[in-house]
Each structure stands twice: as structure tokens, then as C-alpha cells.
Design an enzyme around this catalytic site. Structure first.
Site, mmCIF file in Angstrom:
data_model
loop_
_atom_site.group_PDB
_atom_site.id
_atom_site.type_symbol
_atom_site.label_atom_id
_atom_site.label_comp_id
_atom_site.label_asym_id
_atom_site.label_seq_id
_atom_site.Cartn_x
_atom_site.Cartn_y
_atom_site.Cartn_z
ATOM 1 N N GLU A 184 -14.069 -12.449 44.877
ATOM 2 C CA GLU A 184 -12.829 -13.028 44.345
ATOM 3 C C GLU A 184 -13.099 -13.962 43.173
ATOM 4 O O GLU A 184 -13.302 -15.163 43.356
ATOM 5 C CB GLU A 184 -12.084 -13.793 45.458
ATOM 6 C CG GLU A 184 -11.486 -12.883 46.522
ATOM 7 C CD GLU A 184 -10.575 -13.612 47.498
ATOM 8 O OE1 GLU A 184 -10.498 -14.867 47.457
ATOM 9 O OE2 GLU A 184 -9.925 -12.920 48.314
ATOM 10 N N GLU A 276 -9.870 -6.624 51.184
ATOM 11 C CA GLU A 276 -9.590 -7.764 52.060
ATOM 12 C C GLU A 276 -8.088 -7.960 52.148
ATOM 13 O O GLU A 276 -7.397 -7.944 51.133
ATOM 14 C CB GLU A 276 -10.248 -9.021 51.468
ATOM 15 C CG GLU A 276 -10.523 -10.109 52.486
ATOM 16 C CD GLU A 276 -11.109 -11.372 51.855
ATOM 17 O OE1 GLU A 276 -12.283 -11.341 51.430
ATOM 18 O OE2 GLU A 276 -10.374 -12.368 51.785
HETATM 19 C C1 IDC Z 1 -12.343 -17.946 54.792
HETATM 20 C C2 IDC Z 1 -12.678 -17.895 56.259
HETATM 21 C C3 IDC Z 1 -12.961 -19.289 56.757
HETATM 22 C C4 IDC Z 1 -14.029 -19.922 55.887
HETATM 23 C C5 IDC Z 1 -13.675 -19.859 54.432
HETATM 24 C C6 IDC Z 1 -14.837 -20.367 53.610
HETATM 25 O O1 IDC Z 1 -11.625 -17.302 57.004
HETATM 26 O O2 IDC Z 1 -13.412 -19.227 58.100
HETATM 27 O O3 IDC Z 1 -14.192 -21.269 56.268
HETATM 28 O O4 IDC Z 1 -13.394 -18.521 54.065
HETATM 29 O O5 IDC Z 1 -14.706 -20.188 52.267
HETATM 30 C C7 IDC Z 1 -10.310 -15.220 50.989
HETATM 31 C C8 IDC Z 1 -11.797 -15.204 50.932
HETATM 32 C C9 IDC Z 1 -12.395 -15.409 52.303
HETATM 33 C C10 IDC Z 1 -11.578 -16.400 53.113
HETATM 34 C C11 IDC Z 1 -10.209 -15.762 53.366
HETATM 35 C C12 IDC Z 1 -9.305 -16.606 54.298
HETATM 36 O O6 IDC Z 1 -12.348 -14.040 50.325
HETATM 37 O O7 IDC Z 1 -13.728 -15.859 52.150
HETATM 38 O O8 IDC Z 1 -12.203 -16.620 54.363
HETATM 39 N N1 IDC Z 1 -9.587 -15.521 52.074
HETATM 40 O O9 IDC Z 1 -9.041 -17.841 53.737
HETATM 41 N N2 IDC Z 1 -9.490 -14.963 49.995
HETATM 42 C C13 IDC Z 1 -8.228 -15.147 50.426
HETATM 43 C C14 IDC Z 1 -8.270 -15.513 51.750
#
Ligand code: IDC
Length: 351
Positions: A184, A276
Site C-alpha cells: 500500500e 486485501e
Molecule cells: C493492520 C492489522 C493490525 C496491525 C496493523 C499494523 O490488522 O493488527 O497492528 O496492520 O500496521 C491495511 C494494511 C494492513 C492493516 C489493515 C487493517 O495493509 O497492514 O492491518 N489495513 O488496518 N490497509 C488497510 C487496512
């Protein structure tokens, strides 16, 4: 996708044998448990997605089988392997392949936050261990370079080259893998992402010429929408490489019709892969919006857009499919171990 269920050792048999042998070593994951007929050429169990579809490629904007037939893959993304490696076991991946009937597993190697940059050899080893387990089960595997903060993929170019060289060398002859080169990007122009892609893709192709690369888009892979742009910046100025797809991520409780319509328009012009998404807010937590999620799932089916859902772990957030504590046990199949988002997404994958 129809699967043949290969016979597998029941975890209890392994456990009993381990106790009988008095050796904890026997509790180590059984990496070569796959039985049944194997297709030697692709190392995939008969009837599995990879045995059926082989090395995928792009037909115009659509993902196609080796035989040129349009195909839609559905599956799950892991959580970051620095936190949730314990949710990726022989048992959990058997459940994903056989009970969930998933076609694809995305293996998320975070770069920061205690991930790859802290110990490249360790995180390469973990990623390869999990990709190998997906291969044994005849699933496709997305090798996800999970850059997130900082949002400029060029901040990690040298590390990315090392990681993808190690991965592409190992999987050059396997039809299973996709290379997702930037999870991302954010706070960076499309032109910067494009030039990063044009630097990394040749590094991969040097070893694995037919591996499909997945390119993240501006503003957390929203095709630019979250920073006020839209898909036209990519459509009008695509990455100069063959056999690539672009990624789109959404979280249904936050990302409404404007996002959905952007994905829909983009999919008519360029190859899209949703690597995702969540049924909740972008935090991966909170209430599930299954109605909006279903609109996306229907669109993706209609336009043949492959997808992986976030995430196959027992993290406490609502978007992690397993109930907290599941990964410490040895029960993975069925709905009893799942949170509501897990029950919902398992149905969509099986269907
Ligand atoms: C989130 C995880 C969370 C963690 C965080 C760390 O759910 O447990 O603490 O990352 O950076 C994304 C990202 C993905 C995120 C997810 C949800 O690619 O890493 O995971 N998310 O927030 N983009 C949009 C949402």
C-alpha cells in the site's frame, strides 16, 4: 473450485506418535504430509487449483488459465508473519485448502514494524516455508511485500530487490506464485510507484520470466481515491511491463460506492486483483458491513476479479477470522473457531 481431499494424518495421530516417541521434535510441522496423486510437473495434488489451472497469465484484462480460460481466484491473506506465523501451520493450511476450498493464500511479509528489515534471512525463511506449504496443497501463493509506513515504496528498493531475487530464484519453475511488489503506497505520486515497479519487475523476471507481478496503487491501493484521484492516472500511464495486474484494497464499512465504482470502471480497462479487503472498517476492526461487502463480492464475481481477504489469524480485531486463542490449538476447520467475519468469508470462498 472443486478439490479432491487428499488423505492426511490426523493431528492426534501425530501428537500420539510424538508422545510415544517421547520427542518434542516430532511435534515440528509435517511439511511433506501431502499424499494422493501428485502431478510431478507442477507438484500439485490432483484436483487442486494449481493442478487444474497451471501457470496463469493475462488475457487482455483478465486472469486466465494456462489453457486460456478466464479464472477467478479466491482466498485469504495471512496477517504479518512477524506477529502471526503461528497461525500458518500444516493444520491451518489444510483447513484453508480443503475445508475452505481456497485457491490462493497471500503471505504477508511486513517490511517495517519488526518485519523483514529487522532480519531479512529470517523473514525470507518464513515466507518460503509458508509458500512451500501452499504449493504442497496446490494453492496459488501471493508473495506480499507488505510495505505500509513509510508509504513510498522507493524507501525500501534495495531490500525489495534482495527479497524478490531470493523468492524468484526459488520459485522460478513453480506456476504457483504471484509477486506483489508494494502492498500500500501512500503519500506518493503514481509516477513514483510506476518507476519503482519498472525497477523491481525486471529483477523478478530475470529469474521467473512468466511470474505475474501485482502492483499497488496510490493511496493505500485505492487507485488514488483516498487521496482525491481516480483510476485514470493508471489507465493513462500504465507500468511498462507485460503480465502484470494492479491491486485495489477496500474495507467495506468505510469504502462506499465511490470506491466500488472506481474498481468497477478500472476492471474494464486494466487487470485488477483485490489482494486485501475487510468486511469492517479500515482499522480491520469494528462491526461488519456484510451488505456492502456483498456488493463488492458480486462485482468481483461479475468482472472476474480475484481476491484475498484480510486476514487468516486470531488477532483480537474483528477482521481476523479466527477467535482469539485458536492459533494456540490444533482445531482449524469448520465454523466453531471463527468470528462472524470468518464464517461469512469462508462461505464466500467455498461458494
Ligand atoms: C493492520 C492489522 C493490525 C496491525 C496493523 C499494523 O490488522 O493488527 O497492528 O496492520 O500496521 C491495511 C494494511 C494492513 C492493516 C489493515 C487493517 O495493509 O497492514 O492491518 N489495513 O488496518 N490497509 C488497510 C487496512
Amino acid at each position: 473450485m472443486p478439490h479432491q481431499t487428499p488423505h492426511r494424518r490426523h493431528p492426534w495421530i501425530v501428537l500420539t506418535a510424538a508422545i510415544a516417541a517421547g520427542s518434542l521434535l516430532a511435534l515440528a510441522p509435517q511439511f511433506s504430509a501431502s499424499a494422493g496423486e501428485e502431478n510431478d510437473a507442477v507438484r500439485a495434488p490432483a484436483g487442486s487449483p494449481v493442478a487444474e489451472n497451471g501457470q496463469l497469465r493475462l488475457c487482455d484484462t483478465t486472469l486466465c488459465t494456462a489453457q486460456g480460460k478466464a479464472v477467478q481466484l479466491k482466498g485469504m491473506s495471512s496477517h504479518g508473519t512477524q506477529w502471526y506465523e503461528q497461525c500458518l501451520t500444516d493444520g491451518s493450511l489444510d483447513a484453508l485448502a480443503q475445508d475452505w476450498q481456497a485457491d490462493v493464500l497471500r503471505v504477508s511479509t511486513y517490511v517495517q514494524e519488526g518485519g523483514y528489515e529487522s532480519d531479512p534471512a529470517k523473514f525470507t525463511r518464513i515466507a518460503q516455508r509458508v509458500v512451500d506449504q501452499a504449493i504442497e496443497r496446490g494453492m496459488y501463493a501471493i508473495i506480499d511485500w507488505h510495505m505500509l509506513t513509510p508509504g513510498d515504496p522507493n524507501a525500501n528498493t534495495e531490500l525489495a530487490k534482495k527479497f524478490f531475487t531470493d523468492m524468484a530464484k526459488k520459485y522460478a519453475d513453480q506456476p504457483n506464485v504471484f509477486y506483489e511488489i508494494a502492498n500500500e503506497p501512500s503519500g506518493v505520486e503514481w509516477s513514483e510507484i510506476k518507476s519503482y515497479a519498472e525497477e523491481i519487475i525486471p529483477v523478478i523476471r530475470q529469474h521467473d520470466p512468466d511470474g505475474i507481478a501485482l502492483v499497488g496503487t496510490r493511496a493505500w491501493s485505492s487507485l488514488g481515491v483516498s487521496e482525491g484521484a481516480d483510476e485514470s492516472e493508471v489507465v493513462d500511464n500504465p507500468v511498462d511491463a507485460e503480465n502484470i495486474m494492479y491491486t485495489f484494497h477496500f474495507y467495506a464499512a468505510d469504502h462506499d460506492d465511490e470506491y466500488l465504482q472506481t474498481l468497477s470502471r478500472a476492471a474494464d480497462e486494466i487487470p485488477m486483483f483485490v489482494t486485501e479487503f475487510g468486511t469492517q472498517k479500515a482499522s480491520g476492526d469494528g462491526g461488519d458491513d456484510f451488505a456492502m461487502s456483498q456488493k463488492y463480492v458480486d462485482l468481483m464475481e461479475q468482472k472476474n476479479i480475484s481476491w484475498t481477504n484480510w486476514n487468516y489469524s486470531d488477532d483480537s480485531r474483528s477482521g481476523a477470522v479466527f477467535k482469539a486463542g485458536t492459533c494456540a490449538g490444533d482445531e482449524w476447520a469448520g465454523t466453531g473457531v471463527l468470528k462472524p467475519a470468518g464464517v461469512w468469508i469462508r462461505d464466500r470462498i467455498k461458494g
